[in-house]
Every structure is written in structure tokens, then in C-alpha cells.
Design a protein around this motif. Sequence first.
Motif, PDB file in Angstrom:
ATOM      1  N   ARG A 576       4.562  -2.069  -0.320  1.00  0.00           N
ATOM      2  CA  ARG A 576       4.044  -1.445   0.897  1.00  0.00           C
ATOM      3  C   ARG A 576       2.536  -1.651   1.026  1.00  0.00           C
ATOM      4  N   LEU A 577       1.849  -1.718  -0.108  1.00  0.00           N
ATOM      5  CA  LEU A 577       0.398  -1.911  -0.078  1.00  0.00           C
ATOM      6  C   LEU A 577       0.031  -3.255   0.523  1.00  0.00           C
ATOM      7  N   GLY A 578       0.844  -4.267   0.288  1.00  0.00           N
ATOM      8  CA  GLY A 578       0.602  -5.582   0.864  1.00  0.00           C
ATOM      9  C   GLY A 578      -0.335  -6.420   0.010  1.00  0.00           C
ATOM     10  N   LEU A 579      -0.727  -7.553   0.563  1.00  0.00           N
ATOM     11  CA  LEU A 579      -1.533  -8.525  -0.176  1.00  0.00           C
ATOM     12  C   LEU A 579      -2.964  -8.618   0.345  1.00  0.00           C
ATOM     13  N   THR A 580      -3.334  -7.763   1.290  1.00  0.00           N
ATOM     14  CA  THR A 580      -4.703  -7.783   1.814  1.00  0.00           C
ATOM     15  C   THR A 580      -5.595  -6.989   0.866  1.00  0.00           C
ATOM     16  N   ARG A 581      -6.380  -7.699   0.068  1.00  0.00           N
ATOM     17  CA  ARG A 581      -7.198  -7.043  -0.954  1.00  0.00           C
ATOM     18  C   ARG A 581      -8.620  -7.570  -0.909  1.00  0.00           C
ATOM     19  N   MET A 582      -9.550  -6.733  -1.357  1.00  0.00           N
ATOM     20  CA  MET A 582     -10.956  -7.086  -1.405  1.00  0.00           C
ATOM     21  C   MET A 582     -11.520  -6.602  -2.734  1.00  0.00           C
ATOM     22  N   SER A 583     -12.146  -7.497  -3.482  1.00  0.00           N
ATOM     23  CA  SER A 583     -12.697  -7.158  -4.794  1.00  0.00           C
ATOM     24  C   SER A 583     -14.221  -7.233  -4.743  1.00  0.00           C
ATOM     25  N   PHE A 584     -14.885  -6.140  -5.136  1.00  0.00           N
ATOM     26  CA  PHE A 584     -16.344  -6.082  -5.217  1.00  0.00           C
ATOM     27  C   PHE A 584     -16.761  -6.389  -6.657  1.00  0.00           C
ATOM     28  N   GLN A 585     -17.455  -7.498  -6.866  1.00  0.00           N
ATOM     29  CA  GLN A 585     -17.906  -7.875  -8.197  1.00  0.00           C
ATOM     30  C   GLN A 585     -19.150  -7.068  -8.585  1.00  0.00           C
ATOM     31  N   PRO A 586     -19.376  -6.828  -9.900  1.00  0.00           N
ATOM     32  CA  PRO A 586     -20.597  -6.114 -10.322  1.00  0.00           C
ATOM     33  C   PRO A 586     -21.840  -6.875  -9.865  1.00  0.00           C
ATOM     34  N   TYR A 587     -22.903  -6.122  -9.571  1.00  0.00           N
ATOM     35  CA  TYR A 587     -24.142  -6.748  -9.130  1.00  0.00           C
ATOM     36  C   TYR A 587     -24.780  -7.554 -10.270  1.00  0.00           C
ATOM     37  N   THR A 588     -25.326  -8.717  -9.923  1.00  0.00           N
ATOM     38  CA  THR A 588     -26.134  -9.481 -10.875  1.00  0.00           C
ATOM     39  C   THR A 588     -27.554  -8.914 -10.884  1.00  0.00           C
ATOM     40  N   TYR A 589     -28.366  -9.370 -11.844  1.00  0.00           N
ATOM     41  CA  TYR A 589     -29.716  -8.804 -11.930  1.00  0.00           C
ATOM     42  C   TYR A 589     -30.548  -9.190 -10.704  1.00  0.00           C
ATOM     43  N   LYS A 590     -30.301 -10.363 -10.123  1.00  0.00           N
ATOM     44  CA  LYS A 590     -31.031 -10.751  -8.924  1.00  0.00           C
ATOM     45  C   LYS A 590     -30.654  -9.874  -7.731  1.00  0.00           C
ATOM     46  N   GLN A 591     -29.363  -9.526  -7.634  1.00  0.00           N
ATOM     47  CA  GLN A 591     -28.928  -8.650  -6.542  1.00  0.00           C
ATOM     48  C   GLN A 591     -29.493  -7.245  -6.701  1.00  0.00           C
ATOM     49  N   LEU A 592     -29.496  -6.716  -7.951  1.00  0.00           N
ATOM     50  CA  LEU A 592     -30.093  -5.402  -8.191  1.00  0.00           C
ATOM     51  C   LEU A 592     -31.580  -5.414  -7.860  1.00  0.00           C
ATOM     52  N   GLN A 593     -32.247  -6.497  -8.205  1.00  0.00           N
ATOM     53  CA  GLN A 593     -33.669  -6.630  -7.902  1.00  0.00           C
ATOM     54  C   GLN A 593     -33.893  -6.629  -6.385  1.00  0.00           C
ATOM     55  N   GLN A 594     -33.014  -7.298  -5.655  1.00  0.00           N
ATOM     56  CA  GLN A 594     -33.131  -7.333  -4.196  1.00  0.00           C
ATOM     57  C   GLN A 594     -32.858  -5.957  -3.581  1.00  0.00           C
ATOM     58  N   ILE A 595     -31.885  -5.212  -4.140  1.00  0.00           N
ATOM     59  CA  ILE A 595     -31.566  -3.875  -3.629  1.00  0.00           C
ATOM     60  C   ILE A 595     -32.760  -2.941  -3.790  1.00  0.00           C
ATOM     61  N   ILE A 596     -33.405  -2.953  -4.965  1.00  0.00           N
ATOM     62  CA  ILE A 596     -34.555  -2.078  -5.199  1.00  0.00           C
ATOM     63  C   ILE A 596     -35.715  -2.465  -4.282  1.00  0.00           C
ATOM     64  N   SER A 597     -35.964  -3.750  -4.143  1.00  0.00           N
ATOM     65  CA  SER A 597     -37.073  -4.213  -3.308  1.00  0.00           C
ATOM     66  C   SER A 597     -36.839  -3.859  -1.838  1.00  0.00           C
ATOM     67  N   SER A 598     -35.580  -3.966  -1.377  1.00  0.00           N
ATOM     68  CA  SER A 598     -35.296  -3.633   0.023  1.00  0.00           C
ATOM     69  C   SER A 598     -35.464  -2.144   0.295  1.00  0.00           C
ATOM     70  N   ARG A 599     -35.170  -1.326  -0.691  1.00  0.00           N
ATOM     71  CA  ARG A 599     -35.361   0.124  -0.513  1.00  0.00           C
ATOM     72  C   ARG A 599     -36.844   0.478  -0.503  1.00  0.00           C
ATOM     73  N   LEU A 600     -37.596  -0.115  -1.387  1.00  0.00           N
ATOM     74  CA  LEU A 600     -39.032   0.167  -1.422  1.00  0.00           C
ATOM     75  C   LEU A 600     -39.737  -0.416  -0.202  1.00  0.00           C
ATOM     76  N   ASN A 601     -39.245  -1.552   0.272  1.00  0.00           N
ATOM     77  CA  ASN A 601     -39.783  -2.209   1.464  1.00  0.00           C
ATOM     78  C   ASN A 601     -41.285  -2.453   1.306  1.00  0.00           C
ATOM     79  N   SER A 602     -42.106  -1.761   2.065  1.00  0.00           N
ATOM     80  CA  SER A 602     -43.551  -2.010   2.023  1.00  0.00           C
ATOM     81  C   SER A 602     -44.291  -1.107   1.042  1.00  0.00           C
ATOM     82  N   VAL A 603     -43.567  -0.251   0.328  1.00  0.00           N
ATOM     83  CA  VAL A 603     -44.203   0.652  -0.632  1.00  0.00           C
ATOM     84  C   VAL A 603     -44.408  -0.103  -1.946  1.00  0.00           C
ATOM     85  N   LYS A 604     -45.633  -0.391  -2.290  1.00  0.00           N
ATOM     86  CA  LYS A 604     -45.966  -1.145  -3.506  1.00  0.00           C
ATOM     87  C   LYS A 604     -46.140  -0.178  -4.670  1.00  0.00           C
TER      88      LYS A 604
END
Length: 766
Positions: A576-604
Motif C-alpha cells: 500500500r505504501l508504494g514505490l514512491t520514495r525519497m531518501s535524504f543523505q547525511p550532510y557533507t562538511y561542505k553542505q554543513l559549512q554552506q548551511i551555517i554561512s547562509s544563516r549568518l549571512n552578513s554577520v561576520k
Amino acid sequence: MGIMNTQQQNKIIYSWYGKPTNSDRKLRTLQYKGIIIKSERSRTEKCIQLGDFVLIEGENADQPFVAQLLDFYEDGAQQKHAVVQWFSHITEIPQNKRKLLKREVSPQEVFFDQVSGYDNDIAVETIIESVLVIPLHPKEELPITLNKEKIFYVKQSWDGKCFKALSTDTFSKLKDANKKGDETKKVARSVMKTKNVEVEIESKHSASKSSLSKERYSQRVANGTKTPTARKKLQLNSMYMAIFCPFGFECSVFRASSFLGSLSSGNTVFLATLFKLWASRSAYSLLKTHAISVSYSLLNMIDSSQEEDFLSSSDGLYSSSSEEEDNDVFCTPEKKTKAGRIFSTPKSSRKPSVHTPAKTLKKTPLPGTPKTPRNATPEIPRRSHAAQKPASMLEEARLRLHVSAIPKSLPCREEEFQDIYNFVESKLIDGTGGCMYISGVPGTGKTATVHEVIRCLQQAAENDDVPAFEFIEINGMKLTDPHQAYVQILELLTGQKVTATHAATLLAKLFCTPGPKRKTTVLIVDELDLLWTRKQNVMYNLFDWPTQKHSKLIILAIANTMDLPERIMMNRVASRLGLTRMSFQPYTYKQLQQIISSRLNSVKAFEEDAIQLVSRKVAALSGDARRCLDICRRATEICEFASQKSTPEIVRMAHVTEAIDEMFSSPYINAIRNASLHEQIFLKAILAEFRRAGVEEATVQQVYHQHISLCRMEGMQSPTVSEIMAICSRLGACRLLLVESSNKYLHMRVRLNISQDDVMYALKDE
């Protein structure tokens, strides 16, 4: 006359008027020119024919649908059907579209419905009675009429996007339908009178259209009638009231509005006295509400002081149901949020006391006893001062890095966002149901991405880019029992709260019964693995409903384990669940670095090397973005305490290193590092069992099997069962484990009291 369909509870008989006018041998259908509705209770008959305007029993008992009958036919299963042209009330039109009219709309005005996608094939049993729909030109004013509940006016059409004046052809057809309707009624009346039958072409009692609809609908739901109805969502209300004698037995049951309409002035006064002595508070309030149209003498007799005495002195023989409290004149109206959730303001309760006649004794409150307000509405105290703005750069960075802070965008999840958006959008446009399973380790942005998809779709629905839909969400972590999912879903959809078994039945009827004007429902089920039961009936029902033809239900199921369907689900559930699935892979260090930088934005506030250090550390362990944000926030606090007020600093690598050591050096981690060898192996066995089962809970017996396997791999002697139980008790005493308190021995359930990441970090060097 045709075969009769009888609703025993309503005592209404539907039969065809005249002989078949046409037949189709291939489709096995017979066409008729009219229907006769006979009420055994009032011993009257109504003849409704093609072209007549009628009220259709809908989801809202207070406002039935208005439609014109275009065709009558009977199918091969001898089920009676009608094809209709819908008219829309102003309340059926989206709020943001009503402003296009730029004028006030009377409750008597309806709009010629040209919205595509509505089901115009209804069951004959949903027809209530005939009404008049009179076409008017756009600049004409609505005439003043006495029988407002039986006459509607139409000036414009509605196509789902804009309002238009009625076309000349439509206007003339509607006008001709009214003329033909008067002629056919006269013919039908003469034909029926020749058969010595009392005919009621138009309803002559003073019962309102809403009371008729409420009576029919409440009995349909209460008795589980499966006749298809033109409804959008379930209604659990009932319009029946009972008067009880003082000796405790039921004297009579009646429908309030119909009964009041047939009372004379003297009977009304007697009934009011009877209500003041014995009736429940809700019935009394309803009587006072309806009595305006029946007898002004009743209102003169019932003043506010007598009403207060009555409410205070009503006896305890009656318990107010949900329907009665909703009809109470003192209720606070329900408030409905944008997301479709319904919240009801709590009502004040009154304790029943021994009855004393109002004219003999006057109830007075005891001295010092506070009087409960009628309209008790809880409020959150307002701020005396506005929230302070961040005083420093580090404080602003700390606010932006908080887990609950909503970022402007979700970086590194663009592909997943687009896939989920396309899936839901296609189902909304097609008007079908479906299910998508979304998995990934904690902290990888599953829930945040899904919420962003819903937000964008709601914006698109307001702009008419996609059909409107209803959004609800449940979380397995917030449920005391998996079966409470039924209760929460029904409450979010209808505002009604019933038992789990009853809720499951009502939801099955809702999603398996066609509804011509029902919106698509988008349901998010977070922490799906916690809805697992031994029979797996909760999961099966949730995934089975979207497969039904008329369900219009889209489910987005979220869990932490990618292969959860294969691990714990039965084949019937996984299918009943079907075959439509989506898997989220763990973040790499570059992606984590981008997430933190995007949140800080212009705050140095951080050095680039400091951000890279924390990103690499977390990515090597789990890839959890939430853990990364927590470490950064703690680093800002350490930097703020260490720096001088006159010389503000930014977060450096030393501050991040100290925060990491604190985060991964808690008392729990120290306790694991100082535990005995078999205690550490037992914790490893728990992690292995959690990964195997896909559920973060296991029995001691299951963990013991994993423990034995690990000992064999290390070439160690396996502990006995008694030793394993002692190890489990010691870890539970340290609060590293949550152990079920019971005498089940090996069948006791255990859970970790800390995160799996902390256990892995503590045992990394062991």
C-alpha cells in the motif's frame, strides 16, 4: 411508480413519478421525469420534477447546497440518481476571491456554478425539498420576501477565478425553469389529488431548511448509513432533543424546530414552564433561540434573571454532549486557522445543584465564592515592553543559529524539494490520492523541506495556480498510542473528538465516499516508525486510504530508516505504501559549512576556519545539521564570556574546540567511557538492534542475541542471562537506559536515554 428506497430511521420513502420516459439497454438505465418524496411521519408527499430547484443535503447541516435538477435515472443496481447544476453560496467561495465582488452579498444570493471538477451526479436520497431560484440583472436589487429560506436569487456566475454576469441564454433558461416549475406543480397536484393522496408540493410547516438537513444528516451518521451524500467533510452533530419526566423516564423525543413551529401560544407557555423545570440547559437555550419566530409571549415570560436561576439550578440528570454545547447561546465561536486546524475556546462549567422552583427561592452565591464568567477566554499576557534587539554581533549570530529560527531558504536540498513539490502538485491537479515515503538520518532537513513545500503550495493555491487543499500534520512522537492517530486526524479535519475506533470508522467513510465539493487533503505523518503495532492496522489504513478512488488524500510519511518498509512492515502494508520514495543523505562538511554561512549571512561572527572545523567534526560523526548549529551557538557563548567588553572578538577555532569538547564530554559520555567492558558491549548491542529493526526500542532478549554475536566476534565468553539482567539494571540506574518497570524479565523493553551519536562518540576509541 418504481421500486421504493426507504430510510427507516427518517421514515422517508423515495419513488419515481410516472413511468420511465427513456431507457438505455447497454447502460441498463431508466430515465424518469420526477421523484416523489413521502414522509410517513407527517403523512405528506412532495413531487419534484426535472428543472426544479432543490436543496441538497451537504456536509454543513446549517447550509445545504442549492442545485437545479437536470436528469433523473435509475442504474442497473436499482439505485436512484440525479444529475444537477450547482449553485454556490458566498461561503463556498474562497475568502480572497470574495473581495472581487466589491459589494455586500445577501444570504439569499447564490452564484451560477461553472467550476470544473465538481461531481454533478448525486444520490436522489440527498434531495431535501424544492426552492425557488430567481434570476436578476446585475443592477437589480433583491426584493424583500417573507419566506427567505425558500427563495434564492442569482445575478452572476462563478468559474473558480472570477465573477461574470449571467449570459443571455442562461438567464432565459433560468427564467423559463421557474415558469415551467409552476405549471408542472399544478399538473402534479391535480393528478395526485385524484388518487386521494395528501400532496405537499412545497413544505408548509415552519421548520427551516437547516433543521431538515440536520435531522436527516445526524441520523445518517449515527446509524452508519452508507448512502453517498454531497458532502465535503463529516458532521457529527445531531438535532434531536429529549424531554424527560421528573420520574426519570423519557416522555417524548422531537425535533426542536419542527415542534416549535406547530405550537400554539398556550402550548408554548406550557412548554417553557416544562423546560424550566426539567429540561437541560442546552435545550432551554435552543428553545429560547427558536421561540422568536413562534411566540413573542414566550420571550416576554423568560427574562434574564429567570434564565440565570434556571442555569444555576438545573439538575444533574443530563450530561451535555458535544452537539448541545455547540448550540449553546453562551458558546464562544470556533476559530479556524489557515492550515485548516480547528480550535474551540474552552467553556466554563457549572456544577449541578438540587432543583428549587425559581419563583420560590432565589439562588445566591456563597460569600467569598468567585462567580465563573460565562465567556471565559484564556489569553496570553501581552508584553509590557517590546522584545529587545540583539545588543551585539555575537548575540545576533546566536539567534540566527538557533534550531527553531526559520531561514529564508533551505540550501543543499533543492533537488529533494523539487521532487516532493512535483509529486504533490501533480496529485492536486489530477484530484487523486497518493503516498510518498521520505527517509533519512536525524538532522538532514526532511521535515523542514516538506514544510517548505507545503508553504509554497499554499501560496500557489492562493494565486489559483493549483487547486485549493487542506493541510494537516501528525507526529508519532506526540501520540500516547498509535491508534490515537485516528482521533487526531479526525479532530484536525472536522473539529470533533471521538474514540479511536469510532474515528477510524468515520475516516474510512470520509475517504471512501465520493464528495463532489471536497478538497484534497495533504497529510504529513512524522516519526512514522512510532505508529508500528503488532497487527500494523494503523499503518495499513493510513496507506490504504490514498489508494481509494475518491479519497483525495495525499500522505507524506517521514521516518529515519531508509528500509523501514522492508524491515518491519508486512507485505500488505508495504504494497500500500508504494514505490514512491525519497531518501535524504547525511550532510557533507561542505553542505554543513554552506548551511551555517547562509544563516549568518552578513554577520561576520565566525572565522572561516572555525566554521570548517565544526562542519568537518559533525560530518564525520553523523551529518546532523542540528548538532552543528548547537555547537556553533555554544561557541558564541564561550567567545562572549571570554572576550573583554571593550575589545569584542569573533569566534575562533579555540572557541569551537572547547564547545565540541563540552558537547561530547557530558556526564553521560564520561559514564559510558568508565563503564565495564560488557556494559559497553551491551550499549553497542542496543545500537546494532536499533539499526536492524529500524525502531529505537527493543526487548532485553533481542539485545542479548546481539550481545552474544558481538562477544563471538571479539573472541570473548558470553555472559549468562542473569549477568545480562544485572548489566541492564546498572545502566538503567545510571539513566543511560530507560528500562520498562515490569516483571517481564527478558521481554522488558529498553530505550536509550541519550542520542545514538553520543554513544557512538563515547565508544569510538574503545
